[in-house]
Motif scaffolding. Structure first.
Motif, PDB file in Angstrom:
ATOM      1  N   HIS A  39     -28.875  23.882  57.239  1.00 26.77           N
ATOM      2  CA  HIS A  39     -28.211  23.518  58.488  1.00 26.77           C
ATOM      3  C   HIS A  39     -28.542  24.515  59.598  1.00 26.77           C
ATOM      4  N   VAL A  40     -28.508  24.029  60.824  1.00 24.56           N
ATOM      5  CA  VAL A  40     -28.527  24.908  61.996  1.00 24.56           C
ATOM      6  C   VAL A  40     -27.070  25.250  62.299  1.00 24.56           C
ATOM      7  N   VAL A  41     -26.726  26.528  62.195  1.00 24.01           N
ATOM      8  CA  VAL A  41     -25.336  26.958  62.343  1.00 24.01           C
ATOM      9  C   VAL A  41     -25.194  27.754  63.638  1.00 24.01           C
ATOM     10  N   SER A  42     -24.221  27.392  64.451  1.00 24.54           N
ATOM     11  CA  SER A  42     -23.958  28.116  65.696  1.00 24.54           C
ATOM     12  C   SER A  42     -22.453  28.212  65.897  1.00 24.54           C
ATOM     13  N   SER A  43     -22.041  28.935  66.933  1.00 24.37           N
ATOM     14  CA  SER A  43     -20.625  29.122  67.228  1.00 24.37           C
ATOM     15  C   SER A  43     -20.326  28.684  68.658  1.00 24.37           C
ATOM     16  N   VAL A  44     -19.084  28.329  68.886  1.00 23.53           N
ATOM     17  CA  VAL A  44     -18.588  28.053  70.236  1.00 23.53           C
ATOM     18  C   VAL A  44     -17.208  28.690  70.363  1.00 23.53           C
ATOM     19  N   PRO A  45     -16.823  29.110  71.571  1.00 21.09           N
ATOM     20  CA  PRO A  45     -15.492  29.708  71.726  1.00 21.09           C
ATOM     21  C   PRO A  45     -14.368  28.725  71.420  1.00 21.09           C
ATOM     22  N   SER A  46     -14.558  27.470  71.792  1.00 26.22           N
ATOM     23  CA  SER A  46     -13.534  26.452  71.573  1.00 26.22           C
ATOM     24  C   SER A  46     -14.163  25.079  71.720  1.00 26.22           C
ATOM     25  N   ALA A  47     -13.458  24.071  71.207  1.00 23.64           N
ATOM     26  CA  ALA A  47     -13.936  22.704  71.389  1.00 23.64           C
ATOM     27  C   ALA A  47     -13.866  22.289  72.859  1.00 23.64           C
ATOM     28  N   ARG A  48     -12.908  22.851  73.599  1.00 25.92           N
ATOM     29  CA  ARG A  48     -12.821  22.565  75.035  1.00 25.92           C
ATOM     30  C   ARG A  48     -14.126  22.938  75.735  1.00 25.92           C
ATOM     31  N   SER A  49     -14.713  24.079  75.334  1.00 25.68           N
ATOM     32  CA  SER A  49     -15.958  24.515  75.980  1.00 25.68           C
ATOM     33  C   SER A  49     -17.088  23.535  75.708  1.00 25.68           C
ATOM     34  N   VAL A  50     -17.074  22.884  74.543  1.00 22.79           N
ATOM     35  CA  VAL A  50     -18.096  21.879  74.231  1.00 22.79           C
ATOM     36  C   VAL A  50     -17.990  20.708  75.201  1.00 22.79           C
ATOM     37  N   MET A  51     -16.759  20.245  75.418  1.00 22.24           N
ATOM     38  CA  MET A  51     -16.568  19.100  76.314  1.00 22.24           C
ATOM     39  C   MET A  51     -16.860  19.457  77.764  1.00 22.24           C
ATOM     40  N   HIS A  52     -16.462  20.662  78.169  1.00 29.85           N
ATOM     41  CA  HIS A  52     -16.714  21.073  79.549  1.00 29.85           C
ATOM     42  C   HIS A  52     -18.200  21.183  79.828  1.00 29.85           C
ATOM     43  N   ARG A  53     -18.938  21.737  78.867  1.00 35.45           N
ATOM     44  CA  ARG A  53     -20.374  21.937  79.060  1.00 35.45           C
ATOM     45  C   ARG A  53     -21.161  20.643  78.954  1.00 35.45           C
ATOM     46  N   ALA A  54     -20.795  19.852  77.951  1.00 32.31           N
ATOM     47  CA  ALA A  54     -21.629  18.693  77.645  1.00 32.31           C
ATOM     48  C   ALA A  54     -21.400  17.537  78.594  1.00 32.31           C
ATOM     49  N   GLY A  55     -20.180  17.368  79.060  1.00 30.41           N
ATOM     50  CA  GLY A  55     -19.890  16.236  79.935  1.00 30.41           C
ATOM     51  C   GLY A  55     -20.148  14.905  79.273  1.00 30.41           C
ATOM     52  N   GLY A  56     -19.969  14.875  77.947  1.00 32.30           N
ATOM     53  CA  GLY A  56     -20.156  13.631  77.212  1.00 32.30           C
ATOM     54  C   GLY A  56     -21.553  13.436  76.674  1.00 32.30           C
ATOM     55  N   ALA A  57     -22.474  14.385  76.933  1.00 30.63           N
ATOM     56  CA  ALA A  57     -23.846  14.221  76.456  1.00 30.63           C
ATOM     57  C   ALA A  57     -23.996  14.803  75.061  1.00 30.63           C
ATOM     58  N   ASP A  58     -25.080  14.453  74.387  1.00 33.01           N
ATOM     59  CA  ASP A  58     -25.414  15.053  73.099  1.00 33.01           C
ATOM     60  C   ASP A  58     -25.946  16.452  73.386  1.00 33.01           C
ATOM     61  N   ILE A  59     -25.115  17.475  73.123  1.00 27.58           N
ATOM     62  CA  ILE A  59     -25.454  18.833  73.547  1.00 27.58           C
ATOM     63  C   ILE A  59     -26.417  19.531  72.601  1.00 27.58           C
TER      64      ILE A  59
END
Length: 642
Positions: free
Chosen positions: A324-344
């Motif tokens: 697997h490609v393993v990475s980290s994010v501070p929070s799930a909120r940051s995923v939504m804020h950054r991605a704007g609904g796109a496949d990030i």
């Protein structure tokens, strides 16, 4: 009181009717949600599931209304103080409403509660949040004032006040911090008013449904989101939520009591930091029934943030990095804020890498000494050696990115603070984490108490002890002037006293740091030669796709127990606006690091995104250095560019 004495049924009878008529009313003192939480706990103990669910829904509804209002008028310090009660109620709702099994399906509304809480405080820490308020009806001068006062607090945290006692230095910092609190309070109120004029609610009002998160993740990614929960027996436990971008139910896994798990994690992390002593006692983050995907994104909490997730075993017992490609994010909120609904994340093979241009910045091999030896005649108590391989690393990386590297005497604080929105920022140097905080020396420093007559009443007031100390904290000594005395003061301040702010404990070392420690005068661009995470977060990294902190312990941070986030350089890079940050979790060999970075950038050139490129570089290093100490301590945090 009844509940603590085991009389849960009596607590239910006492509270049910008294609180029922108050549900739905806002209570600024938070007594109502606290009372409802007690009733929730009592209902679970007596087995009244319907009442427990009703009380949980009422607590969540009230807190969802109150939290944005409270944060709208709170400075960062005030926000941390008030957030603890919300975090405790959230943990109580989670632990009392999740099924009582070690693992299983989680109700979507329960995980969405985590989505609305986790990461709320971290979002406001850096320059990215401030920039987002520009042009939104907020006075730009107020934004600049907050930014400047945060910078002043960070500088005082690391350098103190020359020649002053600990008390005097802390008092000066407190004066600036009070001004900062006033400016932040004014700013957040202005933001709330601007939102009201625009017809939006203050605070974290953006939708955070699981469906939106899945759309941001994409079908090739699973998010493992860690949080804490209070079970009915009163134990605080870690819990992991699994959200697959391709759909399906949200699953959860109980990871154990926090006190026990923290002890095991600290032992494991200490072992990984030493060659030949690693790899024993790895915790199980995933089980055989947990959904996985080609890409695993982990949002850690607490001590978990300092663990190499790629090393943890998968369902087959092999390290996750193997498949697997393993990475980290501070929070799930940051995923939504950054991605704007796109496949990030791009494709399963990591296609869609970093688009690099000639505006990258590469800084390496700083001249820590700046010839300070010619100005002193004593031995240093503390200094940092040159890392010769960082120069070659910087030259190679700069060549790949098509820019000239910033090296040796020019690799200063001023050079880094002047960086403006580079596509890639690569720093090869020393990184440090300052363990000292709230030391006994500081507590033992003499204080002056003065009795004053205030309106006919004798009032005792503490005053700053004006005497200098040499070394810092040596009670009763008056410090001598000169570089030797200043050297002792600076070393003690940095390594024994420690910064007051958690975000200042993680720092980068730049040109002139040894000269500053030696007590000699340094130029303005050089300063202390130390850049803490609290200043790094104020950089303008809007549009920066990748930050690489190629130095020791740049991924280590202090745990913010208000919301479980990790306060350090890697989070600061994202708070400054960067999309992704690569950092290290312990002291790394600069020669091995230079080789790994060469492979990492070669993988980027082949079109892989940072997380996928880092995996390939780690696997290549593992082939020649199997000990996890050499290859596992690197983490890619944030979202890969697309």
């Amino acid at each position: 009181m009844l509940l603590e004495r085991g009389r849960a049924a009596e607590a239910v009878e006492l509270l049910r009717d008294r609180l029922a008529g108050l549900i739905g009313h806002l209570d600024p003192d938070e007594r109502l949600p606290s009372g409802l939480t007690v009733l929730l706990r009592a209902a679970v103990r007596v087995g009244d599931r319907q009442l427990a669910d009703e009380m949980a829904a009422a607590v969540v509804q009230l807190d969802d209304q109150l939290l944005p209002l409270r944060l709208a008028g709170a400075s960062e310090q005030q926000a941390r103080r008030l957030f603890g009660a919300y975090a405790e109620r959230t943990a109580t709702v989670l632990g009392h409403c999740l099924p009582p099994h070690p693992a299983g399906e989680a109700p979507s509304w329960l995980y969405e509660l985590v989505l609305r809480r986790k990461g709320v405080l971290a979002e406001r820490q850096g320059s990215a949040w401030l920039r987002a308020r520009q042009g939104a009806g907020v006075d730009p001068g107020l934004l600049d004032a907050v930014r400047e006062l945060r910078r002043q607090v960070a500088v005082l945290d690391i350098g103190g006040v020359e020649g002053a006692s600990i008390q005097a230095a802390r008092r000066e910092r407190e004066v600036v911090e009070r001004r900062l609190e006033e400016a932040e309070t004014e700013l957040y109120r202005a933001v709330a008013m601007a939102g009201a004029r625009a017809g939006t609610q203050p605070g974290p009002a953006a939708p955070v449904e699981v469906g939106r998160l899945r759309g941001a993740l994409g079908p090739q990614t699973v998010l493992i989101d860690l949080s804490t929960m209070y079970r009915p027996d009163g134990t605080l436990r870690y819990v992991a939520f699994f959200v697959h971008g391709a759909g399906g139910t949200v699953r959860y896994r109980d990871l154990g009591a926090t006190a026990e798990v923290n002890g095991r994690l600290h032992t494991l992390i200490d072992g990984l930091a030493v060659p030949g002593a690693a790899g024993q006692g790895l915790p199980e983050l995933v089980g055989p029934d947990d959904p996985l995907a080609p890409r695993i994104m982990v949002s850690p909490t607490g001590v978990w943030g300092m663990l190499p997730m790629c090393l943890l075993p998968g369902p087959d017992g092999r390290p996750l990095i193997d498949g697997h490609v393993v990475s980290s994010v501070p929070s799930a909120r940051s995923v939504m804020h950054r991605a704007g609904g796109a496949d990030i994340a791009g494709g399963a093979d990591g296609a869609g890498g970093v688009r690099r241009a000639g505006d990258a910045v590469v800084l390496g091999d700083p001249d820590f000494d700046l010839d300070f030896g010619e100005q002193i005649s004593f031995f240093l108590r503390s200094s940092y050696p040159r890392l010769p391989h960082t120069g070659a690393e910087a030259v190679e990386v700069a060549g790949r990115l098509g820019v000239a590297p910033v090296l040796r005497q020019t690799a200063t604080r001023g050079a880094l603070l002047g960086v403006h929105r580079p596509r890639v920022l690569h720093i090869a140097s020393h990184g440090i984490f300052l363990d000292a905080i709230n030391s006994r020396i500081e507590a033992a420093e003499p204080r002056v108490s003065v009795i004053r007559n205030v309106g006919g009443t004798a009032v005792t007031q503490d005053e700053v002890w004006a005497g200098q100390v040499g070394p810092v904290g040596a009670v009763g000594q008056v410090g001598a002037a000169g570089p030797a005395a200043e050297h002792r003061r600076r070393v003690r301040w940095l390594h024994t006293i420690g910064p007051a702010a958690q975000l200042s404990r993680s720092a980068l070392l730049l040109a002139g740091c040894n000269a500053w420690l030696a007590g000699v005068a340094t130029a303005g661009a050089v300063g202390t030669g130390i850049l803490p995470a609290s200043e790094f977060a104020l950089l303008d990294l809007a549009g920066t796709e990748l930050v690489v902190l190629s130095a020791c312990s740049t991924g280590v941070g202090a745990v913010d127990y208000a919301d479980g986030s990790l306060l350090g350089l890697r989070g600061a890079a994202l708070a400054a606006g960067a999309a992704c940050c690569v950092s290290s979790l312990w002291a790394v060999d600069d020669a091995a690091t230079a080789g790994m970075m060469s492979t990492f950038y070669a993988q980027l050139d082949e079109g892989r995104d940072p997380a996928a490129a880092l995996r390939q570089a780690q696997l290549a290093l593992r082939a020649s250095h199997p000990d996890p100490h050499h290859w596992a301590g690197w983490v890619a945090e944030g979202l890969s560019a697309v």
